[in-house]
Design an enzyme around this catalytic site. Structure first.
Site, PDB file in Angstrom:
ATOM      1  N   ASP A 101       3.711 -13.305  -5.709  1.00 56.07           N
ATOM      2  CA  ASP A 101       3.080 -14.007  -4.442  1.00 56.07           C
ATOM      3  C   ASP A 101       2.872 -15.589  -4.727  1.00 56.07           C
ATOM      4  O   ASP A 101       2.209 -16.118  -3.766  1.00 56.07           O
ATOM      5  CB  ASP A 101       1.789 -13.202  -4.024  1.00 56.07           C
ATOM      6  CG  ASP A 101       1.754 -12.739  -3.021  1.00 56.07           C
ATOM      7  OD1 ASP A 101       2.769 -12.783  -2.193  1.00 56.07           O
ATOM      8  OD2 ASP A 101       0.696 -12.144  -2.299  1.00 56.07           O
ATOM      9  N   ASP A 117      -6.069   0.210  -2.613  1.00 55.43           N
ATOM     10  CA  ASP A 117      -5.673   1.411  -3.370  1.00 55.43           C
ATOM     11  C   ASP A 117      -6.411   2.750  -2.835  1.00 55.43           C
ATOM     12  O   ASP A 117      -5.688   3.829  -2.344  1.00 55.43           O
ATOM     13  CB  ASP A 117      -5.751   1.228  -4.908  1.00 55.43           C
ATOM     14  CG  ASP A 117      -6.710   0.781  -5.330  1.00 55.43           C
ATOM     15  OD1 ASP A 117      -7.893   0.670  -4.316  1.00 55.43           O
ATOM     16  OD2 ASP A 117      -7.058  -0.014  -6.309  1.00 55.43           O
TER      17      ASP A 117
END
Length: 872
Positions: free
Chosen positions: A313, A457
């Site tokens: 990223d 998550d």
């Protein structure tokens, strides 16, 4: 007169005493010669032999106060047992002190205690093998299913009725004391029994006592006649209700860990699924990501079914070039929307594997990772996730700053060692962002990784469970990474977790909605409620000040009643949790962890509950370097404020004990003890804020690996690899080897049946221990070294061997010692304006401490010349 002069000259010349000090010691020595038989053989041995009882006074300049130090030390040795004496077996001490009669009594007591323990250990097997028990089992097995359900319901109703009676029945002081004593005796007997049944009994006792305490708090301890008393009392009661709820949910979550084992893979490799390994990164160093990639390249899996991808990223050319050189995939995107979750979702359409394994950029997988985890996907077609522990080979701020690395479980051990294993029983183990394998079809079924919160998550796992997918947890460390680099980074990471869990609780509450079982809802709810502990912890740290500073009765009850209800609640909860949590969390240490975070997570969790869209994803710093010890005053400000408030409260307590009404003395004493306890817990938080020096960017990892050392002359020397880092190793040789620093050597390591050679130079040599600096390695050698060390299949399996199960008392004392240590560390790192007076205060305290007695050291025989012809 010549003898007196020689004594005076000895004090002046041999001991370096000033004239006044020498004269003073000479006069006292003469007085001792008049009153004590110093010429006797026992006195001569004590005075002429160095070391022993007065070793701390030997070999230094004689001071004016040394005679007083000698007198205090002698009195202490006469009146108090020394640590060396306490270390002797108790039977030997009794023999020396009281003779045969006491020795026989002691032996009988030990025999009785051993017989009692052996009986308790044999009791479950004897009960199961008894005729009545077997007959009862035969009758129960012979019942029809419907009759068995009715019997179970009847027993449950009977147990609930008895529990309700124990909880709600009002007792007088004597009856409450008898009830508490009976429960404590049962707990003391049951806690020695092996097996899970005794754990269940301890949990039931704790639930009963805690529910009775909460019932008493709601029905008998609120002052309805005073608005201020009632308001402050309700604030404390709300915090206690939160703690009670978390305690009850914790019992449900951890009472029966599943302890799942790996599932075997088929012998036919063509049936093994294809796997994409994803390593998302944003601003981490290439050196950090490089080792993770090298470890992933060594995973034992068919090469045509394994693909590794760097998800960058940061869009850095160096990472693209590295990926091309290493032969792994490189995926980047044009923006950073939704942080890590967006990065993963961007990569999914470009992947073709049946499974996806995810590792943070600092988590190095072991070569056995996929072989340990993937078997369960073939056994259960609805399995979406297999999670393994987040293991760290570097110390976190608690472990590093307190010096407890690999001796005391860290903050995360409880979650990864017990909580996730307990969740697995209820099919509620959730994704933790790394060290996990997910089924690609399941991720596609929920539309990709969740992006609505900063903890993608746990939210992703919640959505999987709502859709009917299953999860699994394997409590086997199969990857390891770097812990947070400083307390500030640790707090920042926990703030993100707390904010994300509060966001999920607000926008996708597990208690409501479809798709979850009752126990899945409870497990998720407890995980989210855990991060709302900030405000309740702050209430507990300041609650006694309401009475001491404002004269507000937060618990409107006599001091005796408070002790009879509060202490049993705390003791039984501690006993049950100590049994449940075992080596994964020391009793009372959880309060230190919560205190460190309380101030910082209280505000973001509250705001997230009000406006869940607030808050951004932050990347946690891991590899920080600190050139010297320092105190983080910025992060410690809340702890210092809380400590100052509690000290002020103690001052008010002392004044009111002297001048206040006599009928409040009991309440003042209880409140003062509460304040002292809070001060010690806050001191533990202050101790963590004192950052210790950390010069290594790459930490050393302890190990015990067979190796060999080859010197320039071709000789091979067997050795053991005791520790390693990215570019250096420590060795223990079978025999001492004299190698000068800079000597070129070769290190031989094994991986399976293959042998690898790494060139290096001696950095330090100390007897049988060698330190080697490895020479610069090419890409192939770096991959081999990482896979021979960090990525071994058994690299982290024995990591918990150093943990021991302490008693409640020893754990409580260790927390108290930690609190005192925190205030000492605060004195070592004062602000510049306070350094001169504190330095003088430190000198005064050290001077006063020099008068304290010390343990006697083993005697060192005086050196005498050998007789002619004797062997030295």
């Amino acid at each position: 007169m010549s003898l007196a002069y020689r004594s005076y000259r000895h004090f002046r010349q041999q001991r370096g005493a000033a004239p006044a000090t020498a004269l003073w010691c000479w006069l006292l020595q003469g007085l001792c010669w008049l009153l004590l038989p110093l010429e006797g053989p026992a006195w001569r041995r004590a005075l002429d032999t160095p070391g022993g009882a007065f070793a701390h006074l030997d070999g230094r300049r004689l001071r004016f106060g040394d005679p007083l130090r000698v007198a205090i030390q002698a009195a202490w040795l006469l009146l108090v047992r020394t640590p060396a004496e306490r270390a002797r077996p108790r039977a030997q001490r009794l023999k020396a002190a009281a003779g045969g009669r006491w020795r026989r009594l002691w032996q009988r007591g030990r025999q009785a205690a051993g017989a009692y323990a052996a009986t308790l250990h044999r009791l479950p097997a004897r009960v199961r093998g008894s005729a009545p028990w077997q007959a009862l089992r035969r009758r129960a097995n012979g019942l029809r299913p419907r009759s068995r359900r009715w019997l179970t319901a009847a027993l449950a109703l009977l147990a609930a009725g008895l529990a309700l009676l124990c909880v709600t029945e009002p007792f007088g002081y004597l009856a409450q004391f008898v009830f508490v004593l009976l429960m404590w005796v049962i707990a003391m007997v049951v806690r020695r029994l092996p097996g899970r049944l005794s754990t269940l009994v301890l949990a039931v006792l704790s639930i009963t006592v805690s529910c009775r305490y909460l019932w008493w708090r709601y029905t008998a301890t609120l002052n309805w006649n005073s608005p201020l008393d009632f308001a402050c009392g309700m604030i404390l009661l709300a915090a206690e209700t939160y703690s009670w709820l978390v305690l009850m949910l914790g019992y449900v979550q951890t009472i029966w860990p599943l302890q799942r084992k790996p599932a075997s893979l088929p012998a036919d490799l063509s049936r093994w699924p294809s796997v994409d390994v994803l390593i998302p990164t944003y601003n981490e160093d290439l050196a950090l990501v490089r080792h993770t990639v090298y470890a992933a390249m060594g995973i034992d899996w068919p090469k045509d079914k394994l693909r590794i991808h760097i998800l960058d990223d940061g869009r850095r050319p160096a990472f693209r070039e590295f990926a091309q050189a290493a032969g792994v995939g490189y995926i980047a995107r044009t923006d950073n929307r939704h942080a890590k979750a967006g990065n993963l979702n961007h990569a999914l359409p470009q992947l073709k594997g049946e499974l996806v394994a995810i590792f943070d950029s600092d988590h190095l997988p072991a070569r056995s990772f996929l072989q340990v985890t993937v078997g369960w996907f073939l056994r259960d077609r609805r399995l979406a996730l297999v999670q393994t522990p987040h293991h760290f080979f570097s110390p976190d701020p608690f472990e590093r700053n307190l010096g407890i690395f690999r001796h005391t479980p860290n903050e995360g051990e409880l979650f990864y060692g017990l909580v996730q294993d307990g969740n697995d029983l209820w099919d509620a183990a959730f994704f933790c962002g790394s060290c996990a394998v997910l089924r690609r079809a399941a991720i596609d079924d929920i539309g990709g990784f969740a992006v609505e919160t900063v903890t993608e998550d746990a939210h992703t796992a919640l959505r999987l469970h709502r859709r009917g997918w299953h999860s699994a947890y394997l409590r086997i460390p199969q990857a390891a990474g770097l812990a947070t680099g400083s307390l500030a980074a640790h707090v920042s990471q926990r703030i993100r977790w707390a904010r994300g869990m509060a966001q999920i609780f607000r926008i996708d509450n597990p208690l409501f909605g479809k798709g979850l079982s009752v126990f899945q809802r409870l497990c998720y709810a407890n995980a989210m409620l855990h991060f709302l502990a900030g405000l309740p912890r702050l209430v507990f740290l300041t609650a006694p000040l309401a009475f001491l500073l404002l004269h507000v009765y937060i618990i409107y009850a006599p001091a005796l009643a408070i002790l009879l209800f509060v202490l049993p609640h705390m003791i039984h909860a501690s006993l049950a949790n100590a049994r449940l949590q075992g080596v994964y969390r020391r009793p009372f240490w959880g309060e230190v962890y919560e205190t460190v975070l309380a101030w910082y997570i209280a505000r973001p969790t509250t705001l997230a509950l009000i406006n869940p869209k607030k808050g951004a994803f932050n990347v946690t710093a891991k590899d920080e370097v600190q050139s010297q010890d320092w105190f983080d005053w910025r992060i410690a400000k809340p702890y210092l404020l809380l400590a100052a408030l509690n000290v002020v409260g103690l001052g008010f307590a002392a004044w009111r004990l002297a001048h206040g009404p006599a009928d409040e003395i009991g309440t003042l004493i209880v409140s003062s003890l509460w304040v002292l306890y809070n001060l010690l817990i806050i001191g533990g938080a202050i101790a963590v804020a004192a950052e210790v020096r950390q010069l290594r960017r790459s930490p050393r990892v302890s190990a015990r690996l067979p190796a060999a050392l080859r010197t320039a002359d071709g000789h091979m020397h067997a050795c053991t690899l005791s520790d390693f880092s990215d570019d250096s190793v420590g060795l223990e040789l079978a025999a001492a080897l004299d190698l000068a620093p800079g000597t070129a050597v070769s290190l031989l390591l094994h991986r399976g049946t293959r042998e690898f050679v790494f060139e290096g130079r001696v950095q330090r040599s100390l007897g049988r221990r060698l330190g080697l600096r490895l020479d610069a390695m090419d890409t192939r050698r770096q991959i081999d070294f990482v896979q021979c060390t960090f990525a071994r299949a058994d690299a982290w399996l024995d990591w918990h061997d150093g943990f021991r199960l302490p008693s409640l008392v020893s754990s409580l004392l260790s927390v108290f010692a930690l609190g005192g240590r925190g205030y000492l560390r605060l004195a070592e790192h004062p602000p510049a304006v306070l350094r001169p007076p504190l330095r003088q205060l430190g000198r005064l305290l050290r001077w006063l401490a020099s008068f304290l007695p010390r343990p006697a050291l083993p005697l060192r025989p005086a050196m005498r010349p050998s007789a002619p012809g004797s062997t030295p």
